[in-house]
Scaffold this active site. Structure first.
Site, mmCIF file in Angstrom:
data_model
loop_
_atom_site.group_PDB
_atom_site.id
_atom_site.type_symbol
_atom_site.label_atom_id
_atom_site.label_comp_id
_atom_site.label_asym_id
_atom_site.label_seq_id
_atom_site.Cartn_x
_atom_site.Cartn_y
_atom_site.Cartn_z
ATOM 1 N N SER A 12 -90.926 -46.183 -2.491
ATOM 2 C CA SER A 12 -91.526 -45.152 -3.349
ATOM 3 C C SER A 12 -90.617 -44.801 -4.522
ATOM 4 O O SER A 12 -89.408 -44.629 -4.349
ATOM 5 C CB SER A 12 -91.760 -43.864 -2.547
ATOM 6 O OG SER A 12 -92.743 -44.056 -1.555
ATOM 7 N N ASP B 76 -99.282 -31.758 1.446
ATOM 8 C CA ASP B 76 -100.534 -32.417 1.062
ATOM 9 C C ASP B 76 -101.084 -31.628 -0.127
ATOM 10 O O ASP B 76 -101.241 -30.405 -0.040
ATOM 11 C CB ASP B 76 -101.495 -32.371 2.253
ATOM 12 C CG ASP B 76 -102.806 -33.082 1.960
ATOM 13 O OD1 ASP B 76 -103.156 -33.230 0.776
ATOM 14 O OD2 ASP B 76 -103.485 -33.469 2.916
ATOM 15 N N VAL B 77 -101.369 -32.318 -1.229
ATOM 16 C CA VAL B 77 -101.807 -31.609 -2.435
ATOM 17 C C VAL B 77 -103.330 -31.534 -2.569
ATOM 18 O O VAL B 77 -103.828 -31.067 -3.588
ATOM 19 C CB VAL B 77 -101.211 -32.255 -3.716
ATOM 20 C CG1 VAL B 77 -99.691 -32.230 -3.679
ATOM 21 C CG2 VAL B 77 -101.728 -33.685 -3.914
ATOM 22 N N ILE C 195 -96.843 -38.417 -7.321
ATOM 23 C CA ILE C 195 -98.030 -38.490 -6.468
ATOM 24 C C ILE C 195 -99.220 -38.984 -7.282
ATOM 25 O O ILE C 195 -99.452 -38.492 -8.391
ATOM 26 C CB ILE C 195 -98.347 -37.082 -5.895
ATOM 27 C CG1 ILE C 195 -97.296 -36.688 -4.850
ATOM 28 C CG2 ILE C 195 -99.757 -37.024 -5.320
ATOM 29 C CD1 ILE C 195 -97.444 -35.263 -4.347
ATOM 30 N N TYR D 217 -106.720 -50.963 -14.187
ATOM 31 C CA TYR D 217 -106.076 -49.663 -13.965
ATOM 32 C C TYR D 217 -107.138 -48.555 -14.057
ATOM 33 O O TYR D 217 -107.038 -47.519 -13.418
ATOM 34 C CB TYR D 217 -104.943 -49.446 -14.954
ATOM 35 C CG TYR D 217 -103.931 -48.405 -14.511
ATOM 36 C CD1 TYR D 217 -103.187 -48.567 -13.354
ATOM 37 C CD2 TYR D 217 -103.744 -47.237 -15.257
ATOM 38 C CE1 TYR D 217 -102.274 -47.609 -12.942
ATOM 39 C CE2 TYR D 217 -102.827 -46.274 -14.861
ATOM 40 C CZ TYR D 217 -102.092 -46.471 -13.706
ATOM 41 O OH TYR D 217 -101.199 -45.503 -13.309
ATOM 42 N N LYS E 272 -104.005 -40.632 -15.956
ATOM 43 C CA LYS E 272 -102.645 -40.566 -16.532
ATOM 44 C C LYS E 272 -102.682 -39.970 -17.943
ATOM 45 O O LYS E 272 -101.759 -39.260 -18.344
ATOM 46 C CB LYS E 272 -101.979 -41.942 -16.562
ATOM 47 C CG LYS E 272 -101.607 -42.503 -15.195
ATOM 48 C CD LYS E 272 -100.687 -41.592 -14.386
ATOM 49 C CE LYS E 272 -100.127 -42.289 -13.152
ATOM 50 N NZ LYS E 272 -99.517 -41.326 -12.195
ATOM 51 N N ARG F 188 -93.359 -52.833 -7.609
ATOM 52 C CA ARG F 188 -94.088 -53.073 -6.366
ATOM 53 C C ARG F 188 -93.895 -51.934 -5.363
ATOM 54 O O ARG F 188 -92.825 -51.795 -4.784
ATOM 55 C CB ARG F 188 -93.618 -54.377 -5.717
ATOM 56 C CG ARG F 188 -94.706 -55.369 -5.631
ATOM 57 C CD ARG F 188 -94.323 -56.625 -4.928
ATOM 58 N NE ARG F 188 -94.759 -57.786 -5.699
ATOM 59 C CZ ARG F 188 -96.028 -58.107 -5.931
ATOM 60 N NH1 ARG F 188 -97.010 -57.380 -5.434
ATOM 61 N NH2 ARG F 188 -96.334 -59.163 -6.651
ATOM 62 N N THR F 189 -94.923 -51.109 -5.195
ATOM 63 C CA THR F 189 -94.898 -50.001 -4.221
ATOM 64 C C THR F 189 -96.222 -50.013 -3.473
ATOM 65 O O THR F 189 -97.112 -50.808 -3.796
ATOM 66 C CB THR F 189 -94.771 -48.646 -4.940
ATOM 67 O OG1 THR F 189 -95.922 -48.477 -5.770
ATOM 68 C CG2 THR F 189 -93.509 -48.540 -5.778
ATOM 69 N N LEU F 190 -96.355 -49.085 -2.531
ATOM 70 C CA LEU F 190 -97.608 -48.953 -1.790
ATOM 71 C C LEU F 190 -98.775 -48.664 -2.740
ATOM 72 O O LEU F 190 -99.833 -49.289 -2.662
ATOM 73 C CB LEU F 190 -97.439 -47.804 -0.789
ATOM 74 C CG LEU F 190 -98.399 -47.706 0.368
ATOM 75 C CD1 LEU F 190 -98.298 -48.956 1.243
ATOM 76 C CD2 LEU F 190 -98.070 -46.466 1.201
HETATM 77 N N1 LIG Z 1 -95.493 -48.447 -8.980
HETATM 78 C C1 LIG Z 1 -95.754 -48.531 -10.271
HETATM 79 O O1 LIG Z 1 -95.881 -49.617 -10.838
HETATM 80 C C2 LIG Z 1 -95.899 -47.268 -11.083
HETATM 81 C C3 LIG Z 1 -95.773 -47.333 -12.479
HETATM 82 C C4 LIG Z 1 -95.906 -46.164 -13.229
HETATM 83 C C5 LIG Z 1 -96.165 -44.959 -12.594
HETATM 84 N N2 LIG Z 1 -96.274 -44.931 -11.229
HETATM 85 C C6 LIG Z 1 -96.553 -43.626 -10.599
HETATM 86 O O2 LIG Z 1 -95.480 -43.275 -9.751
HETATM 87 C C7 LIG Z 1 -95.963 -42.330 -8.803
HETATM 88 C C8 LIG Z 1 -95.502 -42.739 -7.411
HETATM 89 O O3 LIG Z 1 -96.140 -43.937 -7.012
HETATM 90 P P1 LIG Z 1 -95.378 -45.149 -6.300
HETATM 91 O O4 LIG Z 1 -95.663 -46.361 -7.110
HETATM 92 O O5 LIG Z 1 -93.991 -44.764 -5.991
HETATM 93 O O6 LIG Z 1 -96.224 -45.373 -4.953
HETATM 94 P P2 LIG Z 1 -96.129 -44.610 -3.524
HETATM 95 O O7 LIG Z 1 -97.346 -45.074 -2.788
HETATM 96 O O8 LIG Z 1 -94.822 -44.860 -2.890
HETATM 97 O O9 LIG Z 1 -96.232 -43.083 -3.917
HETATM 98 C C9 LIG Z 1 -97.474 -42.399 -4.084
HETATM 99 C C10 LIG Z 1 -97.345 -41.134 -3.279
HETATM 100 O O10 LIG Z 1 -98.475 -40.301 -3.463
HETATM 101 C C11 LIG Z 1 -98.667 -39.647 -2.241
HETATM 102 N N3 LIG Z 1 -99.979 -39.008 -2.134
HETATM 103 C C12 LIG Z 1 -101.209 -39.562 -2.286
HETATM 104 N N4 LIG Z 1 -102.162 -38.651 -2.010
HETATM 105 C C13 LIG Z 1 -101.516 -37.490 -1.684
HETATM 106 C C14 LIG Z 1 -101.935 -36.186 -1.271
HETATM 107 N N5 LIG Z 1 -103.228 -35.871 -1.136
HETATM 108 N N6 LIG Z 1 -100.994 -35.241 -1.017
HETATM 109 C C15 LIG Z 1 -99.667 -35.536 -1.140
HETATM 110 N N7 LIG Z 1 -99.204 -36.750 -1.512
HETATM 111 C C16 LIG Z 1 -100.124 -37.706 -1.772
HETATM 112 C C17 LIG Z 1 -98.486 -40.768 -1.218
HETATM 113 O O11 LIG Z 1 -98.322 -40.274 0.097
HETATM 114 C C18 LIG Z 1 -97.241 -41.431 -1.755
HETATM 115 O O12 LIG Z 1 -96.079 -40.821 -1.237
HETATM 116 C C19 LIG Z 1 -97.479 -42.269 -8.985
HETATM 117 O O13 LIG Z 1 -97.802 -41.168 -9.824
HETATM 118 C C20 LIG Z 1 -97.759 -43.572 -9.706
HETATM 119 O O14 LIG Z 1 -98.963 -43.522 -10.450
HETATM 120 C C21 LIG Z 1 -96.139 -46.041 -10.467
#
Ligand SMILES: NC(=O)c1ccc[n+]([C@@H]2O[C@H](COP(=O)([O-])OP(=O)(O)OC[C@H]3O[C@@H](n4cnc5c(N)ncnc54)[C@H](O)[C@@H]3O)[C@@H](O)[C@H]2O)c1
Length: 258
Positions: A21, A67-68, A95, A158, A165, A195-197
């Site tokens: 994450s 939880d949001v 999130i 996307y 966003k 690469r994340t979940l």
């Molecule tokens: N991975 C990428 O390529 C990338 C690029 C730019 C921006 N982002 C942004 O970074 C942020 C984190 O994403 P990530 O890539 O680390 O993936 P991630 O899956 O590790 O993180 C997403 C998080 O959102 C949480 N979440 C989802 N629904 C929720 C809820 N109802 N209540 C509380 N938490 C909730 C998940 O539990 C998770 O911890 C996001 O905003 C994502 O859009 C990611």
């Protein structure tokens, strides 16, 4: 007091799911810079893993649920947070959520429910958190959220998350305006693909990585640790004159037209 850009500061990082994450990279970077931290996770399913991740950080860190998706859940989480950390210096919102079906086909097919869900979890949650965090934050406090270039330009697949966003980045500006007189700053980091979940839900995510690797000025993708370091900067005194901004941490990809 220890050394580091965030020595003696109390922070909170929302959105840790696992070690990949971006939230965890932010937590690690902040912890390495001397911050005391609370990490939050969405729900019970993630508790054990995130507690282990919190314990593995170099500095003090606690893990709490948050939880949001409803005001009641947020209020309950914030009560527990305020008990552990009555004053805060910085908060990282990392999130987002959209149904997988919304991230596969065309944007044209976005459903009403899919649109609302993506905006509720990915965008409104920043506003809901800012409302609750602002009273706890010390003068000079900083709030940082995570965005992506898909909020400004079309990135195939996307889709609704791009629109969420765009709204998130606009919310950053409006929140910065409202919270500025209280001495609080609000910014976004726009990260390149990692690469994340969450990323696993985007169709053709591998193409995004490949395009970034071959066409960015730096000819590579970014690491989550680089996003973490930039986030620490925005949370620190060094960024005291910066608010309402979007800082790209994407190996420069956003400036190209290739
Ligand atoms: N991975 C990428 O390529 C990338 C690029 C730019 C921006 N982002 C942004 O970074 C942020 C984190 O994403 P990530 O890539 O680390 O993936 P991630 O899956 O590790 O993180 C997403 C998080 O959102 C949480 N979440 C989802 N629904 C929720 C809820 N109802 N209540 C509380 N938490 C909730 C998940 O539990 C998770 O911890 C996001 O905003 C994502 O859009 C990611």
């Amino acid at each position: 007091m220890g050394h580091g850009l965030l020595a003696g500061r109390q922070g909170i990082v929302f959105g840790v799911a696992n070690k990949r994450s971006i939230a965890y990279a932010c937590a690690r970077a902040a912890s390495e810079q001397g911050a005391r931290l609370i990490l939050t996770y969405q729900g019970e399913r993630l508790r054990e893993g995130v507690e282990e991740l919190a314990a593995a950080l170099p500095g003090e860190a606690l893990a709490l649920p948050c939880d949001v998706s409803s005001d009641a859940a947020l209020d309950a989480a914030m009560a527990a947070i305020a008990e552990q950390a009555p004053r805060l210096d910085f908060a990282v919102h990392s999130i987002a959520f959209a149904e997988k079906a919304e991230l596969e086909g065309e944007f044209l097919d976005t459903s009403r429910a899919g649109f609302l869900k993506a905006h509720e979890i990915s965008t409104y949650s920043l506003i809901a958190l800012a409302q609750r965090l602002a009273p706890l934050m010390n003068e000079g406090g900083s709030l940082v959220t995570m965005s992506y270039l898909g909020g400004e330009r079309v990135v195939p697949h996307y889709n609704v998350m791009g629109v969420a966003k765009a709204a998130l980045e606009s919310a950053v500006r409006y929140l910065a305006y409202d919270l500025g007189p209280r001495g609080l700053r609000v910014n976004a980091v726009s990260a390149g693909p990692i690469r994340t979940l969450a990323a696993a839900g985007i169709a053709n995510f591998s193409d995004m990585l490949e395009i970034g690797r071959t066409r960015s000025p730096l000819r590579r993708n970014v690491e989550a640790s680089e996003v973490g370091d930039a986030t620490v900067f925005l949370c620190s005194e060094l960024a005291r004159g910066i608010t309402g901004s979007v800082l790209f941490v994407d190996a420069g990809f956003h400036c190209t037209a290739l």
